[in-house]
Design a protein around this motif. Structure first.
Motif, PDB file in Angstrom:
ATOM      1  N   THR A   1       5.009  17.184  -1.921  1.00 35.58           N
ATOM      2  CA  THR A   1       4.098  17.539  -0.840  1.00 35.58           C
ATOM      3  C   THR A   1       4.775  17.276   0.499  1.00 35.58           C
ATOM      4  O   THR A   1       5.999  17.067   0.543  1.00 35.58           O
ATOM      5  N   ASP A   2       4.030  17.273   1.560  1.00 31.70           N
ATOM      6  CA  ASP A   2       4.573  16.987   2.887  1.00 31.70           C
ATOM      7  C   ASP A   2       4.683  15.463   3.039  1.00 31.70           C
ATOM      8  O   ASP A   2       3.687  14.767   3.187  1.00 31.70           O
ATOM      9  N   PHE A   3       5.907  14.949   3.002  1.00 27.81           N
ATOM     10  CA  PHE A   3       6.129  13.511   3.109  1.00 27.81           C
ATOM     11  C   PHE A   3       6.577  13.100   4.516  1.00 27.81           C
ATOM     12  O   PHE A   3       7.166  12.038   4.690  1.00 27.81           O
ATOM     13  N   SER A   4       6.305  13.929   5.491  1.00 23.00           N
ATOM     14  CA  SER A   4       6.718  13.598   6.859  1.00 23.00           C
ATOM     15  C   SER A   4       6.079  12.288   7.300  1.00 23.00           C
ATOM     16  O   SER A   4       4.967  11.938   6.869  1.00 23.00           O
ATOM     17  N   SER A   5       6.798  11.547   8.128  1.00 24.52           N
ATOM     18  CA  SER A   5       6.294  10.240   8.567  1.00 24.52           C
ATOM     19  C   SER A   5       4.959  10.377   9.293  1.00 24.52           C
ATOM     20  O   SER A   5       4.091   9.499   9.179  1.00 24.52           O
ATOM     21  N   LYS A   6       4.789  11.463  10.011  1.00 20.95           N
ATOM     22  CA  LYS A   6       3.535  11.673  10.753  1.00 20.95           C
ATOM     23  C   LYS A   6       2.365  11.815   9.788  1.00 20.95           C
ATOM     24  O   LYS A   6       1.310  11.189   9.963  1.00 20.95           O
ATOM     25  N   ARG A   7       2.545  12.647   8.743  1.00 20.63           N
ATOM     26  CA  ARG A   7       1.457  12.866   7.790  1.00 20.63           C
ATOM     27  C   ARG A   7       1.163  11.618   6.973  1.00 20.63           C
ATOM     28  O   ARG A   7      -0.002  11.231   6.796  1.00 20.63           O
TER      29      ARG A   7
ATOM     30  N   TYR B   1      -2.907   5.146   7.007  1.00 16.79           N
ATOM     31  CA  TYR B   1      -3.339   4.309   8.129  1.00 16.79           C
ATOM     32  C   TYR B   1      -2.302   3.229   8.470  1.00 16.79           C
ATOM     33  O   TYR B   1      -2.629   2.057   8.645  1.00 16.79           O
ATOM     34  N   VAL B   2      -1.046   3.653   8.527  1.00 17.14           N
ATOM     35  CA  VAL B   2       0.037   2.744   8.907  1.00 17.14           C
ATOM     36  C   VAL B   2       0.856   3.416  10.013  1.00 17.14           C
ATOM     37  O   VAL B   2       0.780   4.634  10.204  1.00 17.14           O
ATOM     38  N   SER B   3       1.647   2.636  10.698  1.00 19.07           N
ATOM     39  CA  SER B   3       2.483   3.206  11.756  1.00 19.07           C
ATOM     40  C   SER B   3       3.767   3.786  11.166  1.00 19.07           C
ATOM     41  O   SER B   3       4.181   3.420  10.057  1.00 19.07           O
ATOM     42  N   GLU B   4       4.395   4.682  11.921  1.00 20.65           N
ATOM     43  CA  GLU B   4       5.668   5.248  11.483  1.00 20.65           C
ATOM     44  C   GLU B   4       6.758   4.167  11.446  1.00 20.65           C
ATOM     45  O   GLU B   4       7.669   4.227  10.623  1.00 20.65           O
ATOM     46  N   ALA B   5       6.645   3.168  12.314  1.00 20.87           N
ATOM     47  CA  ALA B   5       7.601   2.055  12.301  1.00 20.87           C
ATOM     48  C   ALA B   5       7.487   1.258  11.002  1.00 20.87           C
ATOM     49  O   ALA B   5       8.484   0.780  10.455  1.00 20.87           O
ATOM     50  N   THR B   6       6.257   1.134  10.498  1.00 24.03           N
ATOM     51  CA  THR B   6       6.051   0.431   9.230  1.00 24.03           C
ATOM     52  C   THR B   6       6.687   1.196   8.079  1.00 24.03           C
ATOM     53  O   THR B   6       7.272   0.595   7.166  1.00 24.03           O
TER      54      THR B   6
ATOM     55  N   ARG C   1      10.357   0.382   8.157  1.00 24.23           N
ATOM     56  CA  ARG C   1      10.642  -0.955   7.613  1.00 24.23           C
ATOM     57  C   ARG C   1      10.530  -0.948   6.090  1.00 24.23           C
ATOM     58  O   ARG C   1      11.332  -1.578   5.388  1.00 24.23           O
ATOM     59  N   PHE C   2       9.539  -0.230   5.582  1.00 20.02           N
ATOM     60  CA  PHE C   2       9.352  -0.114   4.142  1.00 20.02           C
ATOM     61  C   PHE C   2      10.590   0.514   3.487  1.00 20.02           C
ATOM     62  O   PHE C   2      11.093   0.016   2.482  1.00 20.02           O
ATOM     63  N   ALA C   3      11.090   1.600   4.075  1.00 21.88           N
ATOM     64  CA  ALA C   3      12.264   2.289   3.533  1.00 21.88           C
ATOM     65  C   ALA C   3      13.487   1.379   3.515  1.00 21.88           C
ATOM     66  O   ALA C   3      14.264   1.365   2.549  1.00 21.88           O
ATOM     67  N   LYS C   4      13.648   0.585   4.570  1.00 22.45           N
ATOM     68  CA  LYS C   4      14.799  -0.325   4.648  1.00 22.45           C
ATOM     69  C   LYS C   4      14.704  -1.423   3.590  1.00 22.45           C
ATOM     70  O   LYS C   4      15.721  -1.823   3.019  1.00 22.45           O
ATOM     71  N   LYS C   5      13.479  -1.894   3.309  1.00 24.69           N
ATOM     72  CA  LYS C   5      13.317  -2.908   2.265  1.00 24.69           C
ATOM     73  C   LYS C   5      13.660  -2.347   0.888  1.00 24.69           C
ATOM     74  O   LYS C   5      14.039  -3.088  -0.015  1.00 24.69           O
TER      75      LYS C   5
ATOM     76  N   THR D   1       0.836  -1.205   0.000  1.00 28.83           N
ATOM     77  CA  THR D   1       0.000   0.000   0.000  1.00 28.83           C
ATOM     78  C   THR D   1       0.865   1.248   0.000  1.00 28.83           C
ATOM     79  O   THR D   1       0.606   2.215  -0.737  1.00 28.83           O
ATOM     80  N   ILE D   2       1.928   1.221   0.822  1.00 26.28           N
ATOM     81  CA  ILE D   2       2.858   2.351   0.871  1.00 26.28           C
ATOM     82  C   ILE D   2       3.570   2.494  -0.467  1.00 26.28           C
ATOM     83  O   ILE D   2       3.715   3.602  -1.001  1.00 26.28           O
ATOM     84  N   ALA D   3       4.023   1.359  -1.016  1.00 30.19           N
ATOM     85  CA  ALA D   3       4.730   1.384  -2.294  1.00 30.19           C
ATOM     86  C   ALA D   3       3.859   1.983  -3.397  1.00 30.19           C
ATOM     87  O   ALA D   3       4.325   2.828  -4.176  1.00 30.19           O
TER      88      ALA D   3
END
Length: 298
Positions: A43-49, A55-60, A63-67, A31-33
């Motif tokens: 736009t504003d790509f901050s993890s919070k926004r 509807y995902v956590s900032e930790a997710t 993990r997505f970025a590391k993959k 979904t993130i991908a």
């Protein structure tokens, strides 16, 4: 629409890295991908926004970025925004070649390490023994695996082995249908799923030939038909965005097998090597003399 996305990914390295990593992602990460792949606006790509938007956590997100090959989400967004700006402006900055040199070097080092973890020296001895006792050897491979098959033929034929590389799909099937007892088939498929290669193993085994399968991912039913399964390394999405030859690990195993095979009865094999080399050089010399005489070397 599919073609236009391909062009975008060619220009946007970060999107290319996302796409390359998708096969290892969870449903949430997909979904993130999809969001980042389809987005074309700064736009504003901050993890919070983004976490609230998807509807995902900032930790997710981390993990997505590391993959995707980044140290974390912040590094991912830095690269993503930079590539997105270049994509919108229609410009692509020249990349630092030293960065890619280091990536390729790291990729090969990791692949080598994984390959040697899989190496079974007793198995190499057994395979060398099969080469010694087989009346004829056939090596099957298609595409880039076909190139490896031809390399195998070139090297081992020079030291006296009666070996033939077969790389055409129909010829592979016909060859497998004609092999006999005391013949050896070496089938190469990195994925382990190439239909023609898998079928050739079944046919050759039904003809009582010995079969060696060189692969990174042997299916249990195919492996059960083989006398030996030589496992090689294949690291999915290794340094995503960097392209290295996936056949490298197979060539390394062949180098090891060749070295061991040549070392046994080395006098005979060295003599065969000299004979084949002499024949090649003799033909080349004769052709050059014909050219000097103004004759057609054919």
């Amino acid at each position: 629409m599919k073609n236009s996305r391909y062009i975008i990914f060619n220009q946007n390295e970060t999107k290319g890295q996302i796409e390359a990593a998708q096969s290892d992602m969870t449903q949430v990460e997909h979904t993130i991908a999809n969001y980042f792949l389809n987005n074309e606006e700064l736009t504003d790509f901050s993890s919070k926004r983004i976490s609230a938007l998807l509807y995902v956590s900032e930790a997710t997100l981390s993990r997505f970025a590391k993959k995707c090959g980044f140290k974390g989400y912040r590094e991912f967004i830095f690269a993503y925004e930079k590539d997105l700006k270049e994509e919108k402006n229609g410009t692509v900055s020249e990349k630092d070649i030293s960065l890619f040199t280091k990536k390729v070097q790291s990729s090969y080092q990791k692949l080598l390490q994984e390959n040697f973890k899989l190496l079974d020296e007793n198995q190499i001895r057994r395979i060398a023994g099969l080469l010694n006792v087989s009346r004829r050897v056939f090596v099957y491979g298609m595409g880039s695996s076909g190139n490896v098959a031809e390399e195998f033929q070139l090297r081992f034929m020079r030291i006296g082995l009666d070996v033939t590389a077969v790389t055409d799909s129909q010829m592979i099937q016909m060859s497998a249908a004609l092999v006999e007892e005391r013949m050896l088939v070496i089938a190469i498929s990195l994925s382990g799923t190439t239909r023609e290669i898998v079928e050739s193993i079944r046919i050759a085994k039904s003809r009582n030939a010995k079969v060696i399968f060189i692969t990174a991912n042997p299916a249990p039913e195919t492996a059960a038909r083989c006398d030996e399964v030589l496992r090689v390394a294949y690291l999915k999405n290794l340094d995503t965005g960097t392209k290295i030859s996936p056949q490298f690990s197979i060539l390394v195993m062949i180098d090891i097998l060749y070295s061991y095979y040549f070392a046994n009865d080395s006098y005979f094999k060295a003599q065969k090597y000299k004979e084949t080399l002499s024949a090649i050089q003799g033909k080349h010399k004769g052709a050059m003399e014909d050219v000097k005489k103004g004759e057609n070397p054919e």
